[in-house]
Design a protein around this motif. Structure first.
Motif, PDB file in Angstrom:
ATOM      1  N   GLY A 138      -8.274 -10.980   5.892  1.00  0.00           N
ATOM      2  CA  GLY A 138      -9.583 -11.209   5.292  1.00  0.00           C
ATOM      3  C   GLY A 138     -10.542 -10.048   5.396  1.00  0.00           C
ATOM      4  O   GLY A 138     -11.691 -10.230   5.767  1.00  0.00           O
ATOM      5  N   ALA A 139     -10.102  -8.841   5.052  1.00  0.00           N
ATOM      6  CA  ALA A 139     -10.976  -7.667   5.108  1.00  0.00           C
ATOM      7  C   ALA A 139     -11.902  -7.644   3.892  1.00  0.00           C
ATOM      8  O   ALA A 139     -11.448  -7.734   2.755  1.00  0.00           O
ATOM      9  CB  ALA A 139     -10.146  -6.390   5.154  1.00  0.00           C
ATOM     10  N   PHE A 140     -13.206  -7.546   4.164  1.00  0.00           N
ATOM     11  CA  PHE A 140     -14.226  -7.551   3.110  1.00  0.00           C
ATOM     12  C   PHE A 140     -15.097  -6.302   3.149  1.00  0.00           C
ATOM     13  O   PHE A 140     -16.155  -6.283   2.553  1.00  0.00           O
ATOM     14  CB  PHE A 140     -15.147  -8.772   3.268  1.00  0.00           C
ATOM     15  N   GLU A 141     -14.685  -5.289   3.860  1.00  0.00           N
ATOM     16  CA  GLU A 141     -15.495  -4.084   4.020  1.00  0.00           C
ATOM     17  C   GLU A 141     -15.527  -3.280   2.721  1.00  0.00           C
ATOM     18  O   GLU A 141     -14.500  -3.115   2.053  1.00  0.00           O
ATOM     19  CB  GLU A 141     -14.908  -3.233   5.150  1.00  0.00           C
ATOM     20  N   ASN A 142     -16.704  -2.781   2.363  1.00  0.00           N
ATOM     21  CA  ASN A 142     -16.906  -1.962   1.153  1.00  0.00           C
ATOM     22  C   ASN A 142     -16.257  -2.598  -0.076  1.00  0.00           C
ATOM     23  O   ASN A 142     -16.621  -3.673  -0.480  1.00  0.00           O
ATOM     24  CB  ASN A 142     -16.438  -0.533   1.369  1.00  0.00           C
ATOM     25  N   ASN A 143     -15.250  -1.922  -0.658  1.00  0.00           N
ATOM     26  CA  ASN A 143     -14.638  -2.434  -1.880  1.00  0.00           C
ATOM     27  C   ASN A 143     -13.395  -3.287  -1.631  1.00  0.00           C
ATOM     28  O   ASN A 143     -12.714  -3.669  -2.577  1.00  0.00           O
ATOM     29  CB  ASN A 143     -14.306  -1.280  -2.839  1.00  0.00           C
ATOM     30  N   LEU A 144     -13.074  -3.606  -0.392  1.00  0.00           N
ATOM     31  CA  LEU A 144     -11.949  -4.502  -0.100  1.00  0.00           C
ATOM     32  C   LEU A 144     -12.419  -5.943  -0.255  1.00  0.00           C
ATOM     33  O   LEU A 144     -13.459  -6.318   0.265  1.00  0.00           O
ATOM     34  CB  LEU A 144     -11.418  -4.266   1.319  1.00  0.00           C
ATOM     35  N   LYS A 145     -11.650  -6.734  -0.947  1.00  0.00           N
ATOM     36  CA  LYS A 145     -12.015  -8.126  -1.209  1.00  0.00           C
ATOM     37  C   LYS A 145     -10.926  -9.052  -0.675  1.00  0.00           C
ATOM     38  O   LYS A 145      -9.903  -9.261  -1.328  1.00  0.00           O
ATOM     39  CB  LYS A 145     -12.193  -8.368  -2.719  1.00  0.00           C
ATOM     40  N   ASN A 146     -11.128  -9.577   0.535  1.00  0.00           N
ATOM     41  CA  ASN A 146     -10.211 -10.531   1.151  1.00  0.00           C
ATOM     42  C   ASN A 146      -8.785  -9.981   1.251  1.00  0.00           C
ATOM     43  O   ASN A 146      -7.813 -10.638   0.896  1.00  0.00           O
ATOM     44  CB  ASN A 146     -10.225 -11.865   0.411  1.00  0.00           C
ATOM     45  N   VAL A 147      -8.647  -8.757   1.727  1.00  0.00           N
ATOM     46  CA  VAL A 147      -7.355  -8.092   1.849  1.00  0.00           C
ATOM     47  C   VAL A 147      -6.685  -8.505   3.151  1.00  0.00           C
ATOM     48  O   VAL A 147      -7.316  -8.531   4.212  1.00  0.00           O
ATOM     49  CB  VAL A 147      -7.532  -6.556   1.797  1.00  0.00           C
ATOM     50  N   ALA A 148      -5.402  -8.819   3.075  1.00  0.00           N
ATOM     51  CA  ALA A 148      -4.585  -9.097   4.258  1.00  0.00           C
ATOM     52  C   ALA A 148      -3.402  -8.138   4.217  1.00  0.00           C
ATOM     53  O   ALA A 148      -2.764  -7.962   3.176  1.00  0.00           O
ATOM     54  CB  ALA A 148      -4.107 -10.534   4.252  1.00  0.00           C
ATOM     55  N   VAL A 149      -3.122  -7.510   5.352  1.00  0.00           N
ATOM     56  CA  VAL A 149      -2.058  -6.503   5.384  1.00  0.00           C
ATOM     57  C   VAL A 149      -1.416  -6.487   6.769  1.00  0.00           C
ATOM     58  O   VAL A 149      -2.064  -6.783   7.770  1.00  0.00           O
ATOM     59  CB  VAL A 149      -2.626  -5.107   5.004  1.00  0.00           C
ATOM     60  N   ALA A 150      -0.137  -6.164   6.806  1.00  0.00           N
ATOM     61  CA  ALA A 150       0.591  -5.958   8.064  1.00  0.00           C
ATOM     62  C   ALA A 150       1.160  -4.542   8.021  1.00  0.00           C
ATOM     63  O   ALA A 150       1.972  -4.219   7.152  1.00  0.00           O
ATOM     64  CB  ALA A 150       1.712  -6.977   8.222  1.00  0.00           C
ATOM     65  N   ILE A 151       0.710  -3.694   8.939  1.00  0.00           N
ATOM     66  CA  ILE A 151       1.121  -2.293   8.979  1.00  0.00           C
ATOM     67  C   ILE A 151       2.059  -2.111  10.168  1.00  0.00           C
ATOM     68  O   ILE A 151       1.684  -2.406  11.304  1.00  0.00           O
ATOM     69  CB  ILE A 151      -0.103  -1.372   9.125  1.00  0.00           C
ATOM     70  N   PRO A 152       3.299  -1.633   9.945  1.00  0.00           N
ATOM     71  CA  PRO A 152       4.232  -1.466  11.049  1.00  0.00           C
ATOM     72  C   PRO A 152       3.759  -0.392  12.026  1.00  0.00           C
ATOM     73  O   PRO A 152       3.176   0.617  11.626  1.00  0.00           O
ATOM     74  CB  PRO A 152       5.546  -1.064  10.382  1.00  0.00           C
ATOM     75  N   LYS A 153       4.004  -0.648  13.311  1.00  0.00           N
ATOM     76  CA  LYS A 153       3.645   0.316  14.354  1.00  0.00           C
ATOM     77  C   LYS A 153       4.867   1.174  14.688  1.00  0.00           C
ATOM     78  O   LYS A 153       5.992   0.806  14.382  1.00  0.00           O
ATOM     79  CB  LYS A 153       3.176  -0.432  15.601  1.00  0.00           C
ATOM     80  N   GLN A 154       4.611   2.308  15.305  1.00  0.00           N
ATOM     81  CA  GLN A 154       5.641   3.250  15.748  1.00  0.00           C
ATOM     82  C   GLN A 154       6.518   3.724  14.592  1.00  0.00           C
ATOM     83  O   GLN A 154       7.699   3.964  14.740  1.00  0.00           O
ATOM     84  CB  GLN A 154       6.491   2.652  16.866  1.00  0.00           C
ATOM     85  N   GLN A 155       5.908   3.820  13.419  1.00  0.00           N
ATOM     86  CA  GLN A 155       6.562   4.359  12.242  1.00  0.00           C
ATOM     87  C   GLN A 155       5.552   5.209  11.491  1.00  0.00           C
ATOM     88  O   GLN A 155       4.356   5.011  11.628  1.00  0.00           O
ATOM     89  CB  GLN A 155       7.045   3.241  11.310  1.00  0.00           C
ATOM     90  N   PHE A 156       6.049   6.124  10.685  1.00  0.00           N
ATOM     91  CA  PHE A 156       5.173   6.905   9.829  1.00  0.00           C
ATOM     92  C   PHE A 156       4.812   6.028   8.634  1.00  0.00           C
ATOM     93  O   PHE A 156       5.696   5.543   7.929  1.00  0.00           O
ATOM     94  CB  PHE A 156       5.872   8.191   9.368  1.00  0.00           C
ATOM     95  N   VAL A 157       3.536   5.801   8.439  1.00  0.00           N
ATOM     96  CA  VAL A 157       3.074   4.935   7.357  1.00  0.00           C
ATOM     97  C   VAL A 157       2.152   5.735   6.442  1.00  0.00           C
ATOM     98  O   VAL A 157       1.228   6.397   6.908  1.00  0.00           O
ATOM     99  CB  VAL A 157       2.314   3.702   7.908  1.00  0.00           C
TER     100      VAL A 157
END
Length: 84
Positions: free
Chosen positions: A9-28
């Protein structure tokens, strides 16, 4: 410990209800068109919240760091970031 940084539920600036899963210990790599919210996600949400949590953990005042507009964030680890 989880293997992902999960943002809901990210609503910062131009993000509108964004949900994301970012893997750790990997180059992203985060890509997208201009104005899609790439730097908002990385700098204004992940880095800013990480800095705020780190300062609170160490008993420092965080009144000058605004909490990012989001419903939840999990799996954050300590990080070092540079400004824009």
């Amino acid at each position: 410990m989880t293997g992902f940084i999960r943002i809901g539920g990210a609503f910062e600036n131009n993000l509108k209800n964004v949900a994301v899963a970012i893997p750790k210990q990997q180059f992203v790599m985060i890509t997208g068109s201009s104005g899609s919210g790439k730097s908002t996600l990385v700098l204004d949400i992940i880095q800013q919240e990480n800095q705020r949590q780190y300062m609170e953990l160490n008993g420092l005042t965080t009144h000058f760091i605004n909490k990012p507009k989001m419903k939840s964030i999990r799996g954050l680890s300590s990080s070092i970031g540079t400004g824009r």
